[in-house]
Design a protein around this motif. Structure first.
Motif, PDB file in Angstrom:
ATOM      1  N   SER A  33       0.829  -1.213   0.000  1.00  0.00           N
ATOM      2  CA  SER A  33       0.000   0.000   0.000  1.00  0.00           C
ATOM      3  C   SER A  33       0.856   1.252   0.000  1.00  0.00           C
ATOM      4  O   SER A  33       0.444   2.289  -0.522  1.00  0.00           O
ATOM      5  CB  SER A  33      -0.894   0.051   1.246  1.00  0.00           C
ATOM      6  OG  SER A  33      -1.614  -1.130   1.379  1.00  0.00           O
ATOM      7  N   GLU A  34       2.050   1.155   0.599  1.00  0.00           N
ATOM      8  CA  GLU A  34       2.837   2.372   0.812  1.00  0.00           C
ATOM      9  C   GLU A  34       3.879   2.677  -0.264  1.00  0.00           C
ATOM     10  O   GLU A  34       4.329   3.807  -0.385  1.00  0.00           O
ATOM     11  CB  GLU A  34       3.522   2.299   2.186  1.00  0.00           C
ATOM     12  CG  GLU A  34       2.508   2.423   3.324  1.00  0.00           C
ATOM     13  CD  GLU A  34       3.112   2.280   4.704  1.00  0.00           C
ATOM     14  OE1 GLU A  34       2.353   2.401   5.677  1.00  0.00           O
ATOM     15  OE2 GLU A  34       4.335   2.042   4.814  1.00  0.00           O
ATOM     16  N   ILE A  55      -5.789  -2.358  -2.233  1.00  0.00           N
ATOM     17  CA  ILE A  55      -4.534  -1.621  -2.467  1.00  0.00           C
ATOM     18  C   ILE A  55      -4.615  -0.914  -3.809  1.00  0.00           C
ATOM     19  O   ILE A  55      -4.931  -1.543  -4.828  1.00  0.00           O
ATOM     20  CB  ILE A  55      -3.325  -2.593  -2.422  1.00  0.00           C
ATOM     21  CG1 ILE A  55      -3.193  -3.174  -1.013  1.00  0.00           C
ATOM     22  CG2 ILE A  55      -2.036  -1.885  -2.848  1.00  0.00           C
ATOM     23  CD1 ILE A  55      -2.221  -4.345  -0.918  1.00  0.00           C
ATOM     24  N   SER A  57      -1.996   1.100  -5.179  1.00  0.00           N
ATOM     25  CA  SER A  57      -0.689   1.571  -5.644  1.00  0.00           C
ATOM     26  C   SER A  57      -0.570   1.393  -7.164  1.00  0.00           C
ATOM     27  O   SER A  57      -1.206   0.513  -7.749  1.00  0.00           O
ATOM     28  CB  SER A  57       0.432   0.774  -4.979  1.00  0.00           C
ATOM     29  OG  SER A  57       0.323   0.869  -3.589  1.00  0.00           O
TER      30      SER A  57
END
Ligand code: SAM
Length: 283
Positions: A33-34, A55, A57
């Motif tokens: 996710s980051e 997610i 991304s």
């Protein structure tokens, strides 16, 4: 030693499930996710996993055909401070999956490469095989062509560690048959099929029996599997036993039949047994 600026990004190697989505780790979800970009073997396939996990991304394809070109772009991004996560279609990237060239280049550039461990079919299958796990040899996929496959197996006849192979259900029966003929049909083995999925099955028997069990079960050839074969446990002192058995058999049988019988009884290649049988017949 390369000095990496603190501002460089991190390349995460993230394991994803081999069937059951619940096997994704909490840390894998956080990292995926980051990061700025998730590098996927197949963006459509992984897109479904990421969507199921909520997610969003950015994804970018990275497979065996574009890995080298993509690696340069990713290295530049890492140097510019961007974080990347590499995932494959299932399990741990780089294990019979792309990623080696990228990791090698990132490491050579002194960039940080960090694992987010999780599912791996080889390790999962070993853990339930009932075979020794203190030493094992991961062989990935054997060649699809019979002659090349048997040659690779012949090179493994003296390996004492447990052997771990990946195989498709479609080729399972012929692969097991070659294992039985080349490695010896009395070796213990295990086939782990569709692990963590609805039709998960683990077969454990000798190679000879597995050939007939798998041959008789139409479901056994469906899906994905890992084949685990006991290492050569008898090689150390089988030499004198093989010779003694050949001497007895040669009283009754021609060299080829004696060698074939001995190769079924002992962990010795048929060709090696035949060479020894010829030598003993001449003596
Ligand atoms: N990177 C993956 C890993 O960590 O296991 C392996 C990728 S390799 C391309 C795919 C092979 O792994 C399959 O053909 C099969 O041999 C094995 N495999 C993957 N998932 C499996 C499962 N759920 N059950 C049994 N074997 C599996």
């Amino acid at each position: 030693m390369t000095i990496v600026p603190e501002t460089s990004g991190i390349l995460y190697i993230v394991a994803t499930p081999i069937g059951n989505l619940d096997d994704i780790s909490a840390r894998a979800v956080k990292v995926l996710s980051e990061v700025d970009t998730v590098l996927c073997e197949d963006t459509r396939h992984s897109g479904r996993l990421l969507a199921a996990l909520g997610i969003r991304s950015r994804t970018l394809s990275m497979h065996e055909h574009n890995e080298e070109a993509r690696a340069g772009e990713v290295i530049d991004g890492l140097r510019a401070g961007r974080d990347y996560a590499l995932i494959s279609d299932a399990g741990t990237p780089l294990i019979s999956d792309p990623g080696y060239r990228l990791v090698n280049s990132a490491a050579a550039a002194g960039l940080r490469v960090s694992p987010v461990p999780g599912a791996c079919a080889a390790v999962a299958a070993l853990s339930v095989s009932g075979l020794p796990t203190d030493r094992f040899c991961f062989l990935g996929f054997l060649p699809a062509r019979k002659a090349a496959r048997r040659k690779r197996l012949e090179d493994l006849t003296t390996e004492t560690g447990t052997l771990v192979f990946y195989e498709s259900g479609r080729r399972l029966e012929s692969m097991l048959l070659d294992c039985a003929e080349v490695l010896g049909d009395s070796r213990s083995a295990s086939v782990a099929r569709e692990m963590t999925k609805v039709f998960e099955t683990v077969y454990r028997d000798t190679l000879a029996n597995l050939v007939s069990i798998i041959g008789d079960d139409p479901d056994a050839t469906r899906g994905e599997c890992v084949v685990i074969v006991e290492g050569n446990l008898g090689e150390v002192d089988s030499g004198p036993q093989v010779e003694r058995a050949l001497r007895v058999l040669l009283d009754e049988l021609p060299a080829s039949a004696a060698a074939r019988t001995v190769a079924r009884l002992y962990p010795v290649e048929r060709r090696a047994a035949y060479a020894m049988a010829l030598k003993l017949s001449r003596d």
